[in-house]
Scaffold this active site. Sequence first.
Site, PDB file in Angstrom:
ATOM      1  N   HIS A   2       0.822  -0.966  -0.209  1.00  0.00           N
ATOM      2  CA  HIS A   2      -0.042  -0.030   0.149  1.00  0.00           C
ATOM      3  C   HIS A   2       0.872   1.257   0.046  1.00  0.00           C
ATOM      4  CE1 HIS A   2      -3.822  -1.858   1.447  1.00  0.00           C
ATOM      5  NE2 HIS A   2      -3.198  -2.742   1.168  1.00  0.00           N
ATOM      6  N   THR A   3       0.557   2.358  -0.585  1.00  0.00           N
ATOM      7  CA  THR A   3       1.178   3.694  -0.727  1.00  0.00           C
ATOM      8  C   THR A   3       1.183   4.045   0.609  1.00  0.00           C
ATOM      9  OG1 THR A   3       0.356   4.152  -2.871  1.00  0.00           O
ATOM     10  CG2 THR A   3       0.986   5.802  -1.631  1.00  0.00           C
ATOM     11  N   LYS A   4       2.226   4.491   1.236  1.00  0.00           N
ATOM     12  CA  LYS A   4       2.492   5.129   2.522  1.00  0.00           C
ATOM     13  C   LYS A   4       2.635   6.540   2.076  1.00  0.00           C
ATOM     14  CE  LYS A   4       3.567   0.919   4.938  1.00  0.00           C
ATOM     15  NZ  LYS A   4       4.611   0.406   6.099  1.00  0.00           N
ATOM     16  N   ASP A  38      -5.034   2.466  -0.107  1.00  0.00           N
ATOM     17  CA  ASP A  38      -3.894   2.392  -0.871  1.00  0.00           C
ATOM     18  C   ASP A  38      -4.130   3.588  -1.898  1.00  0.00           C
ATOM     19  OD1 ASP A  38      -2.986   0.239  -3.642  1.00  0.00           O
ATOM     20  OD2 ASP A  38      -1.802   1.873  -2.515  1.00  0.00           O
ATOM     21  N   PRO A  39      -3.991   4.988  -1.253  1.00  0.00           N
ATOM     22  CA  PRO A  39      -4.413   6.157  -2.256  1.00  0.00           C
ATOM     23  C   PRO A  39      -3.519   6.066  -3.613  1.00  0.00           C
ATOM     24  CG  PRO A  39      -3.307   6.799  -0.232  1.00  0.00           C
ATOM     25  CD  PRO A  39      -3.433   5.258  -0.154  1.00  0.00           C
TER      26      PRO A  39
END
Lengths: 273, 245
Positions: free
Chosen positions: A50-52, A154-155
């Site tokens: 996931h995008t952090k 997970d933007p």
Amino acid sequence: MDFSNFQAPGMYPYHASSSSKQAEKSYVDHPIMGPHNSSFTLMPEAPSKHTKYPYVTGTSVLGVKYKDGVLLASDTAASYGSTVRYKSVQRLKAVGKTTALGASGEISDFQAINELLDQLITNDYMWDDGNNLGPVEIHNYLNRLMYGRRNKFDPLWNSLVLGGVKNGQQYLGVVTMIGVHYVDDHVATGFGNHLARPIFRDEWRADMTHEEAVALLEKCMLVLFYRDRSAINKFQIANVTEAGVHISEPYALQTNWSYKAFENPTAGAVGSW
Amino acid sequence: MRSWKLAKMSMVFAPRLAESAPTSHVGASWSPYDNNGGTCVAIAGADYCVIAADTRMSTGFSILTRDYSKIHHITEKCVLASSGFQADVRSLQKNLDARHQIYQHQHSKQMSCPAMAQLLSNTLYYKRFFPYYSFNVLGGLDNEGKGCVYTYDAVGSYERSGYSSQGSGQTLIMPVLDNQLKSASPLVLPPRESSTPLTESEAVDLIKDTFASAAERDIYTGDGVEIVIINKEGIRRETMALKRD
């Protein structure tokens, strides 16, 4: 060359760290002692997909409506943390014949969005039914896309500006990475919200000509260049009218550094060395 | 996946980072929520219902737009006003619209306001473990044509009352409504008739006064107020400007 001031992306302050000790090493996901694991340390954690945090980012995008259409403006820089890494990045894109999209935030996510929009427009074209997707539809599609990714934690790390003209009606909207969306006569993302919007509120009018609107955007872009460290003096403007979308070649604005205070900056400073 | 569910449960409404500006918060991480501010109010009368909300949309200390409607017409007799996280609010509105369309196909009639009230509660509770950050006031006419107001929290707890306010200016407005409205407080026992004997125009004037007052002290309330009045003639809309500071 001294790179000690270089701040790599993904390091402090973007990551979630519960102690300063973890700050040094938590950019690598340690299997047990990862950044989120202060409360459940016995569970081995797979690497996150996931995008952090963002890595290569673009700064503000501005948008204004004017008499005959809509203008979007952005610079052509993409930063890697505190470094201005790429200086010829086009952050404005035409979507079909009616709409222009500008993005700030993670450039790779913007590229992914462009791929999806290309497929959307191609499918729309292949229907060959006399209809085509306008700015309202694209705005709604992007909104659902961003909100859907937000729901999965997970933007797509972008703030999007969408400007278009269809059937004589101008449209200007924004979608953020968590799905917040709205339309207005003038919009901006990131630093533009703080520096450009007040100028728009003071000087924007509905019946501006193309020249007046460009002058207003250039005024704001100049302020952003002076005050936003991620901005550079190389801009593009997208013009959307009933006739279609035109994105200008990159160009620079005249800047003024000949203020007396800049001539001898240390004149007033007292120091021992 | 299990670790993400646990992480979600411990997720607090942390401030979201501006995506292009480093902040000085250590430990702040990405949050799926934001508060876009705003206040909603509704007052039920004997044969009318007034629902109002301001038109400002903010994030942090910035105003995103001054002209955003928080009011959504779900059915002919039922109007939803919601403040909180705009993306969730919009998603909730679309969800209810879709459910209402299905209801109309299946029952050949529109949903009544009390039925919609229950549906909204169930829809909110359905996402009890990843809530819609949406603070709702539902207003309309019930099956007998009397005004009804339903007030909710973010996870679907609701009650019918004579009046309510939700959102960032809620605590400023609610005591004024308690004081001014001659409708019974929900705390009175035995329970009394829940609509106010104020006339429609008196109720609208009261709404305008309360919003003007709330805009003085609540930074997230301002720019303008949109007022929707439902009575047996139909639905009418008024607007009033508020301070833009």
